[in-house]
Scaffold this motif. Sequence first.
Motif, PDB file in Angstrom:
ATOM      1  N   LEU A  57       0.830  -1.205   0.000  1.00 26.32           N
ATOM      2  CA  LEU A  57       0.000   0.000   0.000  1.00 26.32           C
ATOM      3  C   LEU A  57       0.862   1.252   0.000  1.00 26.32           C
ATOM      4  O   LEU A  57       0.581   2.218  -0.720  1.00 26.32           O
ATOM      5  CB  LEU A  57      -0.924   0.007   1.224  1.00 26.32           C
ATOM      6  CG  LEU A  57      -1.948  -1.113   1.330  1.00 26.32           C
ATOM      7  CD1 LEU A  57      -2.673  -1.033   2.669  1.00 26.32           C
ATOM      8  CD2 LEU A  57      -2.935  -1.037   0.195  1.00 26.32           C
ATOM      9  N   ALA A  58       1.914   1.250   0.823  1.00 28.67           N
ATOM     10  CA  ALA A  58       2.805   2.407   0.889  1.00 28.67           C
ATOM     11  C   ALA A  58       3.517   2.620  -0.442  1.00 28.67           C
ATOM     12  O   ALA A  58       3.622   3.752  -0.927  1.00 28.67           O
ATOM     13  CB  ALA A  58       3.818   2.224   2.014  1.00 28.67           C
ATOM     14  N   ILE A  59       3.984   1.528  -1.040  1.00 28.64           N
ATOM     15  CA  ILE A  59       4.672   1.639  -2.334  1.00 28.64           C
ATOM     16  C   ILE A  59       3.700   2.133  -3.401  1.00 28.64           C
ATOM     17  O   ILE A  59       4.049   2.986  -4.220  1.00 28.64           O
ATOM     18  CB  ILE A  59       5.314   0.294  -2.727  1.00 28.64           C
ATOM     19  CG1 ILE A  59       6.477  -0.012  -1.769  1.00 28.64           C
ATOM     20  CG2 ILE A  59       5.791   0.307  -4.171  1.00 28.64           C
ATOM     21  CD1 ILE A  59       7.056  -1.397  -1.937  1.00 28.64           C
ATOM     22  N   ALA A  60       2.476   1.618  -3.390  1.00 30.06           N
ATOM     23  CA  ALA A  60       1.476   2.065  -4.361  1.00 30.06           C
ATOM     24  C   ALA A  60       1.174   3.549  -4.192  1.00 30.06           C
ATOM     25  O   ALA A  60       1.042   4.281  -5.182  1.00 30.06           O
ATOM     26  CB  ALA A  60       0.194   1.251  -4.214  1.00 30.06           C
ATOM     27  N   GLY A  61       1.082   4.020  -2.960  1.00 33.69           N
ATOM     28  CA  GLY A  61       0.856   5.437  -2.712  1.00 33.69           C
ATOM     29  C   GLY A  61       1.982   6.294  -3.255  1.00 33.69           C
ATOM     30  O   GLY A  61       1.747   7.342  -3.875  1.00 33.69           O
ATOM     31  N   ILE A  62       3.215   5.840  -3.054  1.00 35.36           N
ATOM     32  CA  ILE A  62       4.379   6.577  -3.561  1.00 35.36           C
ATOM     33  C   ILE A  62       4.381   6.588  -5.081  1.00 35.36           C
ATOM     34  O   ILE A  62       4.582   7.631  -5.717  1.00 35.36           O
ATOM     35  CB  ILE A  62       5.678   5.962  -3.009  1.00 35.36           C
ATOM     36  CG1 ILE A  62       5.764   6.185  -1.502  1.00 35.36           C
ATOM     37  CG2 ILE A  62       6.896   6.546  -3.714  1.00 35.36           C
ATOM     38  CD1 ILE A  62       6.883   5.414  -0.822  1.00 35.36           C
TER      39      ILE A  62
END
Length: 92
Positions: A57-62
């Motif tokens: 999720l964090a990588i997708a947000g970035i």
Amino acid sequence: MTEPTPGYAAVPAAQKTNVLAIVSLVASILGFNVIAIILGAIGLNQIKKTGESGRGLAIAGIVIGAISIVLIIIVIIATIALGAASTTIDTY
């Protein structure tokens, strides 16, 4: 002594998802791209330290935040270029 009765194994507790990772993804979808990138980076750091889930999720947000910023910059440059190209200069 009585033997323990066979039964189901204990269900492991669900792993907690990092809140900043979730907020990063939501912020990137809503268009708050810089905030999404910052929160995603902080979330990744927290995930590394605490072992929480939510790395994707964090990588997708970035990634979504960064791609959105790049696309906005491309649209601005294209708009300026088209505006400059359509300006006619009449010399008499």
